[in-house]
Every structure is written in structure tokens, then in C-alpha cells.
Design a protein around this motif. Structure first.
Motif, PDB file in Angstrom:
ATOM      1  N   HIS A   1       0.818  -1.216   0.000  1.00  9.58           N
ATOM      2  CA  HIS A   1       0.000   0.000   0.000  1.00  9.58           C
ATOM      3  C   HIS A   1       0.852   1.267   0.000  1.00  9.58           C
ATOM      4  O   HIS A   1       0.390   2.336  -0.390  1.00  9.58           O
ATOM      5  CB  HIS A   1      -0.936  -0.006   1.213  1.00  9.58           C
ATOM      6  CG  HIS A   1      -2.048  -1.001   1.076  1.00  9.58           C
ATOM      7  ND1 HIS A   1      -3.084  -0.837   0.190  1.00  9.58           N
ATOM      8  CD2 HIS A   1      -2.265  -2.199   1.681  1.00  9.58           C
ATOM      9  CE1 HIS A   1      -3.912  -1.859   0.254  1.00  9.58           C
ATOM     10  NE2 HIS A   1      -3.436  -2.712   1.156  1.00  9.58           N
ATOM     11  N   MET A   2       2.105   1.169   0.425  1.00 14.49           N
ATOM     12  CA  MET A   2       3.024   2.314   0.382  1.00 14.49           C
ATOM     13  C   MET A   2       3.708   2.428  -0.976  1.00 14.49           C
ATOM     14  O   MET A   2       4.423   3.398  -1.245  1.00 14.49           O
ATOM     15  CB  MET A   2       4.100   2.175   1.472  1.00 14.49           C
ATOM     16  CG  MET A   2       3.554   2.278   2.901  1.00 14.49           C
ATOM     17  SD  MET A   2       4.780   1.783   4.134  1.00 14.49           S
ATOM     18  CE  MET A   2       5.984   3.089   3.976  1.00 14.49           C
ATOM     19  N   GLY A   3       3.524   1.407  -1.822  1.00 13.08           N
ATOM     20  CA  GLY A   3       4.161   1.430  -3.134  1.00 13.08           C
ATOM     21  C   GLY A   3       5.616   1.006  -3.107  1.00 13.08           C
ATOM     22  O   GLY A   3       6.344   1.203  -4.083  1.00 13.08           O
ATOM     23  N   HIS A   4       6.076   0.399  -2.023  1.00 13.87           N
ATOM     24  CA  HIS A   4       7.469  -0.039  -1.907  1.00 13.87           C
ATOM     25  C   HIS A   4       7.620  -1.478  -2.391  1.00 13.87           C
ATOM     26  O   HIS A   4       7.877  -2.402  -1.612  1.00 13.87           O
ATOM     27  CB  HIS A   4       7.944   0.089  -0.454  1.00 13.87           C
ATOM     28  CG  HIS A   4       7.970   1.497   0.032  1.00 13.87           C
ATOM     29  ND1 HIS A   4       8.234   1.845   1.338  1.00 13.87           N
ATOM     30  CD2 HIS A   4       7.762   2.678  -0.618  1.00 13.87           C
ATOM     31  CE1 HIS A   4       8.192   3.161   1.470  1.00 13.87           C
ATOM     32  NE2 HIS A   4       7.896   3.688   0.298  1.00 13.87           N
ATOM     33  N   LEU A   5       7.413  -1.675  -3.681  1.00  9.15           N
ATOM     34  CA  LEU A   5       7.430  -3.041  -4.222  1.00  9.15           C
ATOM     35  C   LEU A   5       8.775  -3.709  -4.038  1.00  9.15           C
ATOM     36  O   LEU A   5       8.859  -4.919  -3.811  1.00  9.15           O
ATOM     37  CB  LEU A   5       7.062  -3.000  -5.703  1.00  9.15           C
ATOM     38  CG  LEU A   5       5.641  -2.549  -6.037  1.00  9.15           C
ATOM     39  CD1 LEU A   5       5.450  -2.446  -7.542  1.00  9.15           C
ATOM     40  CD2 LEU A   5       4.612  -3.489  -5.449  1.00  9.15           C
ATOM     41  N   TYR A   6       9.858  -2.919  -4.143  1.00 11.64           N
ATOM     42  CA  TYR A   6      11.188  -3.507  -4.062  1.00 11.64           C
ATOM     43  C   TYR A   6      11.480  -4.108  -2.683  1.00 11.64           C
ATOM     44  O   TYR A   6      12.361  -4.930  -2.526  1.00 11.64           O
ATOM     45  CB  TYR A   6      12.242  -2.445  -4.397  1.00 11.64           C
ATOM     46  CG  TYR A   6      12.272  -1.281  -3.442  1.00 11.64           C
ATOM     47  CD1 TYR A   6      13.164  -1.251  -2.381  1.00 11.64           C
ATOM     48  CD2 TYR A   6      11.394  -0.212  -3.603  1.00 11.64           C
ATOM     49  CE1 TYR A   6      13.193  -0.185  -1.499  1.00 11.64           C
ATOM     50  CE2 TYR A   6      11.415   0.852  -2.732  1.00 11.64           C
ATOM     51  CZ  TYR A   6      12.316   0.870  -1.676  1.00 11.64           C
ATOM     52  OH  TYR A   6      12.325   1.925  -0.797  1.00 11.64           O
ATOM     53  N   LYS A   7      10.733  -3.662  -1.655  1.00 12.90           N
ATOM     54  CA  LYS A   7      10.932  -4.205  -0.309  1.00 12.90           C
ATOM     55  C   LYS A   7      10.123  -5.476  -0.072  1.00 12.90           C
ATOM     56  O   LYS A   7      10.334  -6.192   0.908  1.00 12.90           O
ATOM     57  CB  LYS A   7      10.522  -3.169   0.746  1.00 12.90           C
ATOM     58  CG  LYS A   7      11.398  -1.927   0.792  1.00 12.90           C
ATOM     59  CD  LYS A   7      10.904  -0.994   1.896  1.00 12.90           C
ATOM     60  CE  LYS A   7      11.766   0.269   1.969  1.00 12.90           C
ATOM     61  NZ  LYS A   7      11.230   1.206   2.981  1.00 12.90           N
ATOM     62  N   MET A   8       9.176  -5.716  -0.964  1.00 13.79           N
ATOM     63  CA  MET A   8       8.246  -6.832  -0.727  1.00 13.79           C
ATOM     64  C   MET A   8       8.856  -8.195  -1.004  1.00 13.79           C
ATOM     65  O   MET A   8       8.589  -9.169  -0.300  1.00 13.79           O
ATOM     66  CB  MET A   8       6.993  -6.646  -1.594  1.00 13.79           C
ATOM     67  CG  MET A   8       6.147  -5.457  -1.179  1.00 13.79           C
ATOM     68  SD  MET A   8       4.892  -5.057  -2.419  1.00 13.79           S
ATOM     69  CE  MET A   8       4.044  -6.601  -2.560  1.00 13.79           C
ATOM     70  N   VAL A   9       9.666  -8.289  -2.090  1.00 14.92           N
ATOM     71  CA  VAL A   9      10.131  -9.602  -2.546  1.00 14.92           C
ATOM     72  C   VAL A   9      10.900 -10.376  -1.476  1.00 14.92           C
ATOM     73  O   VAL A   9      10.567 -11.526  -1.174  1.00 14.92           O
ATOM     74  CB  VAL A   9      10.972  -9.458  -3.832  1.00 14.92           C
ATOM     75  CG1 VAL A   9      11.507 -10.817  -4.264  1.00 14.92           C
ATOM     76  CG2 VAL A   9      10.126  -8.841  -4.938  1.00 14.92           C
ATOM     77  N   PRO A  10      11.930  -9.759  -0.831  1.00 10.40           N
ATOM     78  CA  PRO A  10      12.648 -10.536   0.196  1.00 10.40           C
ATOM     79  C   PRO A  10      11.758 -10.923   1.369  1.00 10.40           C
ATOM     80  O   PRO A  10      11.899 -12.019   1.925  1.00 10.40           O
ATOM     81  CB  PRO A  10      13.782  -9.595   0.627  1.00 10.40           C
ATOM     82  CG  PRO A  10      13.402  -8.246   0.146  1.00 10.40           C
ATOM     83  CD  PRO A  10      12.552  -8.441  -1.045  1.00 10.40           C
ATOM     84  N   LEU A  11      10.815 -10.039   1.736  1.00 13.26           N
ATOM     85  CA  LEU A  11       9.925 -10.379   2.851  1.00 13.26           C
ATOM     86  C   LEU A  11       8.983 -11.527   2.475  1.00 13.26           C
ATOM     87  O   LEU A  11       8.698 -12.400   3.297  1.00 13.26           O
ATOM     88  CB  LEU A  11       9.103  -9.159   3.252  1.00 13.26           C
ATOM     89  CG  LEU A  11       9.724  -8.207   4.281  1.00 13.26           C
ATOM     90  CD1 LEU A  11       8.704  -7.160   4.689  1.00 13.26           C
ATOM     91  CD2 LEU A  11      10.201  -8.970   5.504  1.00 13.26           C
ATOM     92  N   MET A  12       8.494 -11.514   1.242  1.00 10.03           N
ATOM     93  CA  MET A  12       7.594 -12.598   0.806  1.00 10.03           C
ATOM     94  C   MET A  12       8.324 -13.934   0.861  1.00 10.03           C
ATOM     95  O   MET A  12       7.769 -14.953   1.282  1.00 10.03           O
ATOM     96  CB  MET A  12       7.089 -12.325  -0.616  1.00 10.03           C
ATOM     97  CG  MET A  12       6.102 -11.179  -0.702  1.00 10.03           C
ATOM     98  SD  MET A  12       5.292 -11.019  -2.292  1.00 10.03           S
ATOM     99  CE  MET A  12       6.655 -10.789  -3.384  1.00 10.03           C
ATOM    100  N   LYS A  13       9.591 -13.926   0.411  1.00  8.60           N
ATOM    101  CA  LYS A  13      10.355 -15.177   0.435  1.00  8.60           C
ATOM    102  C   LYS A  13      10.609 -15.637   1.864  1.00  8.60           C
ATOM    103  O   LYS A  13      10.610 -16.838   2.146  1.00  8.60           O
ATOM    104  CB  LYS A  13      11.662 -14.988  -0.332  1.00  8.60           C
ATOM    105  CG  LYS A  13      11.450 -14.820  -1.830  1.00  8.60           C
ATOM    106  CD  LYS A  13      12.745 -14.770  -2.592  1.00  8.60           C
ATOM    107  CE  LYS A  13      12.470 -14.727  -4.102  1.00  8.60           C
ATOM    108  NZ  LYS A  13      13.699 -14.656  -4.898  1.00  8.60           N
TER     109      LYS A  13
END
Length: 479
Positions: free
Chosen positions: A176-188
Motif C-alpha cells: 500500500h506504500m508502493g514499496h514493491l522492491y521491499k516486498m520480494v525478500p519479505l515474501m520469500k
């Protein structure tokens, strides 16, 4: 005796408890071993059907081959799926039918496969297996497979699922903050903590394949870079598509009995994003073998039709009609496929008639072609809907072109391609073909389409063999 020798009695009871505990501990160890071995067999069997694309550099194929040599003769009574799969082991085929799961599990924990179970554990210790790359030997032996190699697990003292949920909330916050680049490592990390977190795989792949790529510019094929890993030309969007595919494949490896992962991989990524119909059919075929929602097979039949497997798609819709007779989509789909099958019969007979030297055979083939064409035409007239009208106009156009009336053929096709969007590319190709055959001028967009076709056969770093393969495919499409 209790009163006379209380210490001896208590000692005997304690020894008995210790012995029972040791026996139970050994039994649990064997169950953990068998469970991990069984899941590895399922993952390896799935990839055998896909050609070992991901595990070729690891020990999985060789070990699985040894397992198959012993297991196949023991699976003579297993139910086998329909269809030709002669190159696939009986073990892999049997695991396409869920009712064989118990039979294979008994093999995995039994004496027949005990030597290979031991090899599996040894290779697991050495980190030699692709399908256990996220496991540690100690994790398997403690029944905590999937997160054993994650040191953070110990900090949560078994609350890893709770930790994964909290971490997923952070993923949602970043979204929701638009920080897509931070999402990938957290999802993994989420799925590392909880390898059975199905929604994390599905939503993660959706973010990667759809949301992250929505604002990205399209990369023309000549500017893309060849990937040996994926055997495809990658631009910025395609890199994310394959990240999503890898994420879903990790989910399948950890959850090989969940249809949603196979469905999203086959339809959501391969069909919708990469237009890779062969892989879409491959994974959707796996999805329908598992317990699934009623709409899942319909997506498989749709892809089979796009693949040109009309007869298989028709058989599927017939089966769907038996199960859900109230759904009128069945009837329309069966009519449409009957029309397409008749059209193809007409075209094939006509092609044979053009090359045969036997006059009598030519006459027979032409009559066969005309009968099949009339059958198709009657079906399109009966259906009376935009798709059917477009197919009817296509037949009219082909007949005009056979008579040398190319301008008239083009006018039919021009009307037809605006009736149904799904036929636009196919009919546009025919328009270009007939304009070239009749010496008619091409429009600017048609000239650009030819340039795009020429450019689509190569990208930066593409091997020459792959380029030649695409050149041949383009020639076949234009013929």
C-alpha cells in the motif's frame, strides 16, 4: 514387592519408560524420514513429467531413477491416468492419480525403498538435492521440514506460522506504500518460515506478475536479452513474470497437492502473461488432477482449444456437461469445437487434394473437403453469434481467395476481425497473406506487423539454433 523393594520397582518402571520412549523416538524418526522421502518423491515425479528443467545439475534425477527401477514393478495395481506418456515412469504416472498416494507413501516408508531412503538422507545432509534445498537434515529429523535451515525459527520457538503472518502484514503495508522492491525478500522469508502458507505464494506471485509490472514499459523483442535459464528473451516485465513463476514453483515443491498453485502458474502466468500455451496446458492438466473448483477444468479446455487440441477440448466439455448439465457454456463450447474440427478436416483434405497426382483421389478429397466445409458452415449459421459470424466470413474469404478474388476475400476478413477480438491476429495474418498473393497494397499497420514479425525471431544473445527454430515457425505461420 513394592513395599519390600520400592527402589528396585521404581527403577524398573523408569527403565521401562526410557525403553518405551526410545522405541517411540525411533518410530518418530522413521516417520519423519519417510514423510520427507515421500514428499521428495512427489516433487521429483512432478518434475520428471516436465523434463527435469530445474534439477538437472543436482542429484535428484539419478536418485529418482534408482527409486523408479524398484518402485515401478511394485505399482502394477496402481490406477494409471489416461493418455500417452510412455516416456514417463510408472511411479510418476501413478502420482497423477491421488488415490495412489497411500500406495506410494507405503512404499516410501517400507523396506523395498529403505536403501534409497538412506541415500536420500545422506544426500540431504550433503545438500545435494534440489528439492530439499530449503531443508536441513536436522529439520527433517525433528519433523520441522521447511524451516529448519532458517535460524530465525529458533527465536520464535515454534511460532513460525504466527511470525509468517506478522511478516505478511508488513508485506501488505509495503504494497500500500508502493514499496514493491521491499516486498520480494519479505515474501520469500514468509514462505521460508511457513512453507505451507499457500496465500503467500499466490498473492506474492500476483504482486510480482501483475502489480509490479503494470507501470513498466514494454520492451521490444530485439532489445530483450536471452536467458539460458528460462530459454526466453527477457525485458523488464518478463523478469518479474519469471520471478513469479519461480515463486509459484517453490510453492508447488512444498505443496505438491494444492491445485491453486498449479492453476495460477498455468493460467495466471504462462497463459495470461507469457502466452505460452504449451506450459499453460501442462500445469492446468496437473491442477485438474487434484481436488479443485468447478471452473478450473474449463480454463484447461480453453487452453487446449488455443493449442489446437480440439478433440481433447471437446472430450473435456462433454465430460463437463455430464457433471454440470445445467451450464449452457458446455453446449456452446461443444458446437464451437465441432465447427473448428470440421474446418480443419476441410483444410487438410484440400491440401492433400492439391498435391496428389491421382485424379480420382483428388476428386474424392475435394468432395470430402466440401462436405466438411459445409458441416462447419452450417454450425456457424446455427450458432448465430459474433464468433460464429466471423468464422463463417472466414470460410467465405478462403473460397474467394481460392477463386483468385483476393480483394473480395480481404473485405470479408476485414469485417470478420472486428466481430471478435480473439480472432484479430489470425484474420490479420490472412489479410496480409491474401494482399501479398493478389498484389494488393499493404496498409502502414500491416507493414509494421511484418517488421515486428521479422524482429521477433531474435533478441540479444539468442543462440543461433533458437533463432533458426523461430524463423521456421514464422515461415510456417505465414504459409
Amino acid at each position: 514387592m513394592m513395599n519390600k523393594h520400592p527402589n528396585i520397582t521404581l527403577g524398573l518402571l523408569l527403565a521401562l519408560f526410557v525403553a518405551l520412549g526410545a522405541i517411540q523416538g525411533q518410530r518418530l524418526d522413521r516417520l519423519f524420514e519417510a514423510d520427507a522421502f515421500y514428499k521428495w518423491i512427489i516433487a521429483a515425479a512432478t518434475d520428471e513429467r516436465y523434463g527435469w528443467a530445474e534439477a538437472l545439475e543436482h542429484a535428484d534425477p539419478a536418485l529418482y531413477k534408482e527409486v523408479v527401477a524398484v518402485a515401478d514393478p511394485l505399482l502394477q495395481d496402481a490406477k494409471m491416468p489416461e493418455g500417452e506418456q510412455d516416456a514417463i515412469s510408472r511411479l510418476s504416472k501413478s502420482l497423477q492419480e491421488r488415490e495412489n498416494d497411500k500406495l506410494v507413501y507405503e512404499l516410501a516408508k517400507g523396506n523395498d525403498l529403505a536403501p534409497f531412503r538412506a541415500q536420500f538422507l545422506e544426500k540431504l545432509r550433503g545438500g545435494d538435492l534440489y528439492y530439499t534445498k530449503d531443508l536441513s537434515y536436522s529439520a527433517v529429523m525433528s519433523g520441522m521440514e521447511g524451516e529448519g535451515s532458517v535460524s530465525i525459527f529458533n527465536l520464535f520457538f515454534g511460532f513460525r506460522k504466527v511470525a509468517a503472518n506478522f511478516m505478511w502484514l508488513q508485506v501488505d503495508r509495503y504494497w500500500h506504500m508502493g514499496h514493491l522492491y521491499k516486498m520480494v525478500p519479505l515474501m520469500k522469508t514468509c514462505v521460508l518460515l511457513d512453507p505451507n502458507f499457500i496465500d503467500a505464494y499466490l498473492l506474492g506471485a500476483w504482486h510480482l506478475g501483475y502489480n509490479a509490472t503494470a507501470a513498466m514499459e514494454y520492451t521490444p523483442i530485439p532489445l530483450r536479452v536471452w536467458s539460458d535459464k528460462y530459454q526466453d528473451c527477457l525485458g523488464e516485465q518478463e523478469k518479474y513474470y519469471y520471478l513469479a513463476i519461480d515463486f509459484l514453483k517453490d510453492g508447488i515443491r512444498n505443496n505438491p497437492r494444492n491445485y491453486k498453485l498449479f492453476f495460477d502458474l498455468g493460467f495466471g502466468m504462462y497463459r495470461e502473461k507469457l502466452n505460452d500455451i504449451d506450459n499453460a496446458v501442462l500445469y492446468l492438466s496437473e491442477a485438474v488432477r487434484l481436488p479443485h473448483e468447478r471452473w478450473v477444468p474449463r480454463m484447461l479446455y480453453k487452453c487446449l482449444e488455443e493449442q489446437g487440441e480440439y478433440e481433447k477440448a471437446l472430450d473435456g466439455w462433454k465430460e463437463n456437461q455430464k457433471r454440470f448439465p445445467e451450464n449452457d457454456v458446455n453446449d456452446r463450447s461443444m458446437e464451437r469445437l465441432a465447427g473448428l474440427i470440421a474446418e480443419r478436416r476441410a483444410a487438410q483434405a484440400l491440401e492433400k487434394a492439391k498435391v496428389t497426382q491421382d485424379e480420382a483421389e483428388r476428386a474424392r478429397l475435394i468432395a470430402e473437403s466440401e462436405a466438411a466445409e459445409k458441416e462447419a458452415y452450417d454450425i456457424w449459421v446455427k450458432m448465430d453469434e459474433p464468433y460464429a459470424l466471423a468464422r463463417k466470413l472466414r470460410i467465405d474469404a478462403i473460397n474467394r481467395a481460392e477463386e483468385g478474388l483476393y480483394l473480395e476475400a480481404v473485405s470479408y476478413l476485414d469485417k470478420a476481425r472486428f466481430e471478435v477480438g480473439s480472432l484479430f491476429d489470425e484474420l490479420s495474418d490472412l489479410i496480409i497473406k491474401y494482399k501479398q498473393a493478389g498484389g494488393l497494397p499493404l496498409s502502414v499497420s500491416e507493414k509494421k506487423a511484418l517488421v515486428r514479425d521479422e524482429e521477433s525471431v531474435a533478441c540479444i544473445g539468442m543462440p543461433e539454433a533458437e533463432k533458426q527454430k523461430r524463423v521456421e515457425a514464422l515461415k510456417k505461420r505465414r504459409s
